[in-house]
Write a protein that holds these residues in place. Sequence first.
Motif, PDB file in Angstrom:
ATOM      1  N   HIS A 125       0.805  -1.231   0.000  1.00  0.00           N
ATOM      2  CA  HIS A 125       0.000   0.000   0.000  1.00  0.00           C
ATOM      3  C   HIS A 125       0.839   1.282   0.000  1.00  0.00           C
ATOM      4  O   HIS A 125       0.357   2.333   0.419  1.00  0.00           O
ATOM      5  CB  HIS A 125      -1.008   0.013   1.157  1.00  0.00           C
ATOM      6  N   SER A 126       2.067   1.204  -0.478  1.00  0.00           N
ATOM      7  CA  SER A 126       2.908   2.400  -0.577  1.00  0.00           C
ATOM      8  C   SER A 126       2.596   3.208  -1.831  1.00  0.00           C
ATOM      9  O   SER A 126       2.768   4.415  -1.847  1.00  0.00           O
ATOM     10  CB  SER A 126       4.389   2.012  -0.598  1.00  0.00           C
ATOM     11  N   ILE A 127       2.175   2.507  -2.894  1.00  0.00           N
ATOM     12  CA  ILE A 127       1.838   3.164  -4.155  1.00  0.00           C
ATOM     13  C   ILE A 127       0.617   2.493  -4.769  1.00  0.00           C
ATOM     14  O   ILE A 127       0.304   1.347  -4.443  1.00  0.00           O
ATOM     15  CB  ILE A 127       3.010   3.148  -5.169  1.00  0.00           C
ATOM     16  N   ASP A 128      -0.059   3.232  -5.651  1.00  0.00           N
ATOM     17  CA  ASP A 128      -1.169   2.679  -6.427  1.00  0.00           C
ATOM     18  C   ASP A 128      -0.715   2.537  -7.865  1.00  0.00           C
ATOM     19  O   ASP A 128      -0.203   3.501  -8.454  1.00  0.00           O
ATOM     20  CB  ASP A 128      -2.386   3.602  -6.368  1.00  0.00           C
ATOM     21  N   LEU A 129      -0.905   1.369  -8.437  1.00  0.00           N
ATOM     22  CA  LEU A 129      -0.512   1.103  -9.817  1.00  0.00           C
ATOM     23  C   LEU A 129      -1.737   1.168 -10.712  1.00  0.00           C
ATOM     24  O   LEU A 129      -2.782   0.595 -10.398  1.00  0.00           O
ATOM     25  CB  LEU A 129       0.139  -0.275  -9.920  1.00  0.00           C
ATOM     26  N   CYS A 130      -1.581   1.871 -11.830  1.00  0.00           N
ATOM     27  CA  CYS A 130      -2.702   2.068 -12.749  1.00  0.00           C
ATOM     28  C   CYS A 130      -2.264   1.731 -14.171  1.00  0.00           C
ATOM     29  O   CYS A 130      -1.090   1.870 -14.524  1.00  0.00           O
ATOM     30  CB  CYS A 130      -3.174   3.515 -12.695  1.00  0.00           C
ATOM     31  N   VAL A 131      -3.232   1.324 -14.971  1.00  0.00           N
ATOM     32  CA  VAL A 131      -2.996   0.986 -16.374  1.00  0.00           C
ATOM     33  C   VAL A 131      -4.181   1.471 -17.197  1.00  0.00           C
ATOM     34  O   VAL A 131      -5.223   1.826 -16.657  1.00  0.00           O
ATOM     35  CB  VAL A 131      -2.820  -0.535 -16.582  1.00  0.00           C
ATOM     36  N   SER A 132      -4.001   1.416 -18.502  1.00  0.00           N
ATOM     37  CA  SER A 132      -5.123   1.711 -19.396  1.00  0.00           C
ATOM     38  C   SER A 132      -5.841   0.404 -19.732  1.00  0.00           C
ATOM     39  O   SER A 132      -5.267  -0.683 -19.582  1.00  0.00           O
ATOM     40  CB  SER A 132      -4.618   2.366 -20.687  1.00  0.00           C
ATOM     41  N   PRO A 133      -7.068   0.491 -20.211  1.00  0.00           N
ATOM     42  CA  PRO A 133      -7.780  -0.723 -20.629  1.00  0.00           C
ATOM     43  C   PRO A 133      -7.042  -1.463 -21.749  1.00  0.00           C
ATOM     44  O   PRO A 133      -7.054  -2.693 -21.785  1.00  0.00           O
ATOM     45  CB  PRO A 133      -9.137  -0.210 -21.122  1.00  0.00           C
ATOM     46  N   THR A 134      -6.391  -0.712 -22.635  1.00  0.00           N
ATOM     47  CA  THR A 134      -5.687  -1.376 -23.737  1.00  0.00           C
ATOM     48  C   THR A 134      -4.506  -2.185 -23.232  1.00  0.00           C
ATOM     49  O   THR A 134      -4.139  -3.183 -23.847  1.00  0.00           O
ATOM     50  CB  THR A 134      -5.217  -0.366 -24.809  1.00  0.00           C
ATOM     51  N   THR A 135      -3.931  -1.787 -22.117  1.00  0.00           N
ATOM     52  CA  THR A 135      -2.844  -2.576 -21.537  1.00  0.00           C
ATOM     53  C   THR A 135      -3.347  -3.963 -21.172  1.00  0.00           C
ATOM     54  O   THR A 135      -2.690  -4.965 -21.456  1.00  0.00           O
ATOM     55  CB  THR A 135      -2.259  -1.865 -20.304  1.00  0.00           C
ATOM     56  N   ILE A 136      -4.517  -4.021 -20.572  1.00  0.00           N
ATOM     57  CA  ILE A 136      -5.069  -5.317 -20.161  1.00  0.00           C
ATOM     58  C   ILE A 136      -5.358  -6.188 -21.384  1.00  0.00           C
ATOM     59  O   ILE A 136      -5.016  -7.377 -21.408  1.00  0.00           O
ATOM     60  CB  ILE A 136      -6.339  -5.126 -19.304  1.00  0.00           C
ATOM     61  N   THR A 137      -5.951  -5.609 -22.418  1.00  0.00           N
ATOM     62  CA  THR A 137      -6.241  -6.417 -23.612  1.00  0.00           C
ATOM     63  C   THR A 137      -4.949  -6.863 -24.297  1.00  0.00           C
ATOM     64  O   THR A 137      -4.855  -8.002 -24.759  1.00  0.00           O
ATOM     65  CB  THR A 137      -7.146  -5.659 -24.603  1.00  0.00           C
ATOM     66  N   ASN A 138      -3.949  -5.987 -24.335  1.00  0.00           N
ATOM     67  CA  ASN A 138      -2.666  -6.355 -24.947  1.00  0.00           C
ATOM     68  C   ASN A 138      -1.967  -7.459 -24.157  1.00  0.00           C
ATOM     69  O   ASN A 138      -1.405  -8.395 -24.746  1.00  0.00           O
ATOM     70  CB  ASN A 138      -1.746  -5.137 -25.056  1.00  0.00           C
ATOM     71  N   LEU A 139      -1.994  -7.346 -22.818  1.00  0.00           N
ATOM     72  CA  LEU A 139      -1.376  -8.383 -21.984  1.00  0.00           C
ATOM     73  C   LEU A 139      -2.033  -9.738 -22.244  1.00  0.00           C
ATOM     74  O   LEU A 139      -1.343 -10.744 -22.427  1.00  0.00           O
ATOM     75  CB  LEU A 139      -1.536  -8.043 -20.506  1.00  0.00           C
ATOM     76  N   HIS A 140      -3.346  -9.744 -22.230  1.00  0.00           N
ATOM     77  CA  HIS A 140      -4.071 -10.998 -22.429  1.00  0.00           C
ATOM     78  C   HIS A 140      -3.730 -11.604 -23.794  1.00  0.00           C
ATOM     79  O   HIS A 140      -3.452 -12.804 -23.898  1.00  0.00           O
ATOM     80  CB  HIS A 140      -5.580 -10.765 -22.301  1.00  0.00           C
ATOM     81  N   TYR A 141      -3.718 -10.786 -24.810  1.00  0.00           N
ATOM     82  CA  TYR A 141      -3.416 -11.277 -26.161  1.00  0.00           C
ATOM     83  C   TYR A 141      -1.997 -11.833 -26.237  1.00  0.00           C
ATOM     84  O   TYR A 141      -1.777 -12.940 -26.737  1.00  0.00           O
ATOM     85  CB  TYR A 141      -3.595 -10.138 -27.178  1.00  0.00           C
ATOM     86  N   ILE A 142      -1.020 -11.087 -25.747  1.00  0.00           N
ATOM     87  CA  ILE A 142       0.387 -11.508 -25.852  1.00  0.00           C
ATOM     88  C   ILE A 142       0.645 -12.777 -25.040  1.00  0.00           C
ATOM     89  O   ILE A 142       1.287 -13.711 -25.531  1.00  0.00           O
ATOM     90  CB  ILE A 142       1.322 -10.358 -25.417  1.00  0.00           C
TER      91      ILE A 142
END
Length: 138
Positions: free
Chosen positions: A34-51
């Motif tokens: 809980h020292s930092i919050d990590l954020c991504v875009s929706p396209t990151t999630i779709t790209n990760l899943h695809y790759i």
Amino acid sequence: MKVFLDADVILDLLLDRKPFNEEISAIFQLSIDHSIDLCVSPTTITNLHYIIGRIENKNSANSKTKNILKLVSIETIGESTIHKSIASKFNDFEDGVQYYCALEARHKIIITRNTKDFKESKLAVLTPKEFLSTLSMS
């Protein structure tokens, strides 16, 4: 502190790409603590899943995507994000989308190993190693 992650560093973690996996693993540990919050875009999630699905298999992609969703928040991409990316000087459209997503969500830092792809950025663009060193200096 909120930081925006590019897909390449998350792939380093999920695909155990050495030697890069250690630094991003430390960053994810900061999030777990809980020292930092990590954020991504929706396209990151779709790209990760695809790759991951292409490199490993669909079950692995599903499992790893579910796990990463427990550790990151997903920012919004709207029409303005897309228009800004199209009109930008970014060589890669997807990098522009990532940048404007982070900018519109009021992030101050993007973490990526591909810092050269963000040379048009007005936000701080750091490698995982650079980001960790800024924390040790504070």
